[in-house]
Design an enzyme around this catalytic site. Structure first.
Site, short mmCIF file in Angstrom:
data_model
loop_
_atom_site.label_atom_id
_atom_site.label_comp_id
_atom_site.label_asym_id
_atom_site.label_seq_id
_atom_site.Cartn_x
_atom_site.Cartn_y
_atom_site.Cartn_z
N GLY A 1 2.30 4.43 4.38
CA GLY A 1 2.72 3.31 3.54
C GLY A 1 2.94 2.02 4.30
CB SER A 2 1.38 -0.30 5.64
OG SER A 2 0.12 -0.02 5.05
NE ARG A 3 4.63 -7.97 2.67
CZ ARG A 3 5.76 -8.63 2.47
NH1 ARG A 3 6.89 -7.96 2.35
NH2 ARG A 3 5.79 -9.93 2.42
CG LEU B 1 -1.97 -1.07 1.39
CD1 LEU B 1 -1.35 -2.39 1.85
CD2 LEU B 1 -3.02 -0.63 2.41
#
Length: 216
Positions: free
Chosen positions: A179-181, A92
């Site tokens: 921002g991430s996953r 993301l």
């Protein structure tokens, strides 16, 4: 709009308006620039914490995406012979919707938060060393694990559900700030239908399909 984003929006908005009022009494480029920058920051925060409505697919036997973003990994956990779970990773960016949604309908049987590092979320190693929160969701036909993983910018994982809570398909269960996953661990009976590089939408895009087994 996600309620967790209100402080991130209201603080720069109030500061930007205050700087604008001060500019009316003491005109000067620094105050004007400060006001504009703060208002732009508030606008970006409002965009980041957006929570659009989604219509989940009506077909049965589906696993839907738990997040918006780009698929960066589709890989079997074990390279040996026999059936093995598959990991699907979704990255993301700061411009994606960061609300996480349930990939299947079911009951949350476990929520495990693990402290860790804040390495790049695109790295495969991030699922092992980064700060993360793992939800185990048990449906009527299968059990999946959904991991919220922090990245370089993400410093706050939010989960609104606890063990024992029920989730509908595509229902919101949390978010990751910036921002991430999101990793999805799927059992062998799921036929994964996405590939690396594909963009997906949370609660809408189909990640995999499985056969419905009638219980006697």
């Amino acid at each position: 709009m996600v309620k967790d984003g209100y402080p991130w929006i209201l603080v720069p908005l109030a500061a930007g308006l205050a700087a604008g009022v001060l500019y009316l009494f003491w005109p000067g480029l620094p105050l004007l620039l400060l006001s504009v920058l703060l208002l732009l920051l508030a606008a970006f925060m409002a965009y980041f914490f957006r929570d659009p409505k989604r219509t989940v697919p009506g077909e049965t036997g589906l696993v839907v995406s738990p997040a918006d973003g780009r698929v960066t990994r589709v890989e079997k956990i074990s390279a040996g012979e026999g059936a093995s779970p598959t990991v699907v990773s979704i990255f993301l960016s700061p411009f994606d919707v960061h609300v996480n949604r349930a990939p299947i309908a079911g009951t949350v049987v476990d929520v495990t938060y693990t402290k860790g590092r804040f390495t790049a979320a695109t790295s495969d190693n991030a699922s092992l060393v980064n700060e993360q929160n793992a939800l185990t969701i048990r449906g009527e036909q299968l059990t999946v694990v959904c991991k919220q993983i922090a990245g370089v910018l993400a410093r706050r994982i939010v989960c609104w559900k606890k063990p024992g809570d029920s989730l509908g398909l595509g229902e919101r269960f949390g978010l990751i700030k910036f921002g991430s996953r999101t990793d999805l661990v799927l059992p062998p009976e799921v036929d994964v239908v996405v590939s690396v590089g594909e963009r997906v939408s949370g609660g809408v895009s189909v990640i995999g399909r499985y056969r419905i087994v009638e219980r006697s």
